[in-house]
Write a protein that holds these residues in place. Structure first.
Motif, PDB file in Angstrom:
ATOM      1  N   GLU A 127       1.040  -1.195  -0.019  1.00 13.34           N
ATOM      2  CA  GLU A 127      -0.124  -0.256  -0.070  1.00 13.34           C
ATOM      3  C   GLU A 127       0.871   1.377  -0.304  1.00 13.34           C
ATOM      4  OE1 GLU A 127      -4.066   0.544   2.236  1.00 13.34           O
ATOM      5  OE2 GLU A 127      -2.519   1.408   3.481  1.00 13.34           O
ATOM      6  N   ILE A 128       0.614   2.167  -1.007  1.00 13.49           N
ATOM      7  CA  ILE A 128       1.550   3.432  -1.190  1.00 13.49           C
ATOM      8  C   ILE A 128       0.642   4.334  -0.847  1.00 13.49           C
ATOM      9  CG2 ILE A 128       2.960   4.609  -2.826  1.00 13.49           C
ATOM     10  CD1 ILE A 128       2.627   1.703  -4.533  1.00 13.49           C
ATOM     11  N   THR A 129       1.102   5.046   0.293  1.00 18.16           N
ATOM     12  CA  THR A 129       0.510   6.396   0.545  1.00 18.16           C
ATOM     13  C   THR A 129       1.066   7.629  -0.666  1.00 18.16           C
ATOM     14  OG1 THR A 129       0.344   5.872   2.993  1.00 18.16           O
ATOM     15  CG2 THR A 129       0.139   7.993   2.469  1.00 18.16           C
ATOM     16  N   LEU A 130       0.368   7.909  -1.164  1.00 22.84           N
ATOM     17  CA  LEU A 130       0.851   8.720  -2.264  1.00 22.84           C
ATOM     18  C   LEU A 130       1.196  10.447  -1.939  1.00 22.84           C
ATOM     19  CD1 LEU A 130      -1.967   7.894  -4.886  1.00 22.84           C
ATOM     20  CD2 LEU A 130       0.460   7.113  -4.884  1.00 22.84           C
ATOM     21  N   THR A 131       2.399  10.388  -2.475  1.00 26.09           N
ATOM     22  CA  THR A 131       2.922  11.704  -2.269  1.00 26.09           C
ATOM     23  C   THR A 131       3.258  12.923  -3.410  1.00 26.09           C
ATOM     24  OG1 THR A 131       5.251  11.195  -2.308  1.00 26.09           O
ATOM     25  CG2 THR A 131       4.083  11.283  -0.034  1.00 26.09           C
ATOM     26  N   ARG A 132       3.118  12.316  -4.708  1.00 25.21           N
ATOM     27  CA  ARG A 132       3.276  12.761  -5.945  1.00 25.21           C
ATOM     28  C   ARG A 132       2.739  12.264  -7.029  1.00 25.21           C
ATOM     29  NH1 ARG A 132       9.525  14.006  -6.747  1.00 25.21           N
ATOM     30  NH2 ARG A 132       8.823  15.479  -4.842  1.00 25.21           N
ATOM     31  N   ALA A 133       2.304  12.862  -8.139  1.00 20.24           N
ATOM     32  CA  ALA A 133       1.642  12.269  -9.155  1.00 20.24           C
ATOM     33  C   ALA A 133       2.196  13.147 -10.332  1.00 20.24           C
ATOM     34  CB  ALA A 133       0.281  12.238  -9.183  1.00 20.24           C
ATOM     35  N   MET A 134       2.568  12.286 -11.406  1.00 18.12           N
ATOM     36  CA  MET A 134       2.921  13.262 -12.598  1.00 18.12           C
ATOM     37  C   MET A 134       2.666  12.437 -13.957  1.00 18.12           C
ATOM     38  SD  MET A 134       6.937  12.877 -12.091  1.00 18.12           S
ATOM     39  CE  MET A 134       7.222  12.458 -10.703  1.00 18.12           C
ATOM     40  N   GLY A 135       2.635  13.230 -14.945  1.00 19.39           N
ATOM     41  CA  GLY A 135       2.193  12.208 -16.361  1.00 19.39           C
ATOM     42  C   GLY A 135       1.787  13.416 -17.401  1.00 19.39           C
ATOM     43  N   ARG A 136       1.560  12.428 -18.409  1.00 23.18           N
ATOM     44  CA  ARG A 136       1.073  13.170 -19.499  1.00 23.18           C
ATOM     45  C   ARG A 136      -0.250  11.937 -20.227  1.00 23.18           C
ATOM     46  NH1 ARG A 136       4.738  15.905 -23.664  1.00 23.18           N
ATOM     47  NH2 ARG A 136       5.026  16.924 -21.812  1.00 23.18           N
TER      48      ARG A 136
END
Length: 134
Positions: free
Chosen positions: A124-133
């Motif tokens: 389980e990953i507690t999200l800190t950042r997202a990026m993309g296209r």
């Protein structure tokens, strides 16, 4: 392009709901990256990404080796010119209800329910950042 992992654009979220295999990058105890193909589910409302796996896998060992504070990890998917990465802190979850929920989310995204596995756990990953296209 940076995205709020808890408030993604419709196109970003839609991309994460399509069927795509992903990669999970975990740090080995020596600091080098370990990259493997996995299925990932994304829960922006909860702020999590989840990977179901066997408790004896190398990726689980890498997360556990990071200690109680968790391991810094990334999951990524690519489709032609579209890509999306989620980063955060991973911990291993073993509670039956957490595993059951993660399996249900996997089945919804990937269109199949995995065979029963008494050794299944959730990264389980507690999200800190997202990026993309996307």
């Amino acid at each position: 392009m940076a995205t709020d992992p808890r408030n993604p654009s419709d196109s970003y979220l839609s991309f994460w709901r399509e069927y795509h295999m992903c990669t999970l990058t975990t740090p080995r105890p020596d600091g080098t990256p370990h990259v493997v193909a996995v299925g990932v589910t994304y829960d922006p409302e909860g702020g999590y990404a989840r990977v179901i796996t066997n408790k004896n896998s190398r990726k689980v060992a890498n997360v556990l080796a990071a200690g109680a504070e968790g391991a810094r990890v990334a999951v990524c998917q690519v489709d032609k010119g579209r890509w999306a990465t989620l980063e955060g802190v991973a911990r291993i979850r073993t509670e039956a209800e957490v595993v059951e929920d993660a399996v249900a989310r996997y089945a919804e995204r990937y269109g199949r329910t995995p065979s029963p596995n008494p050794d299944r756990v959730v990264i389980e990953i507690t999200l800190t950042r997202a990026m993309g296209r996307a």
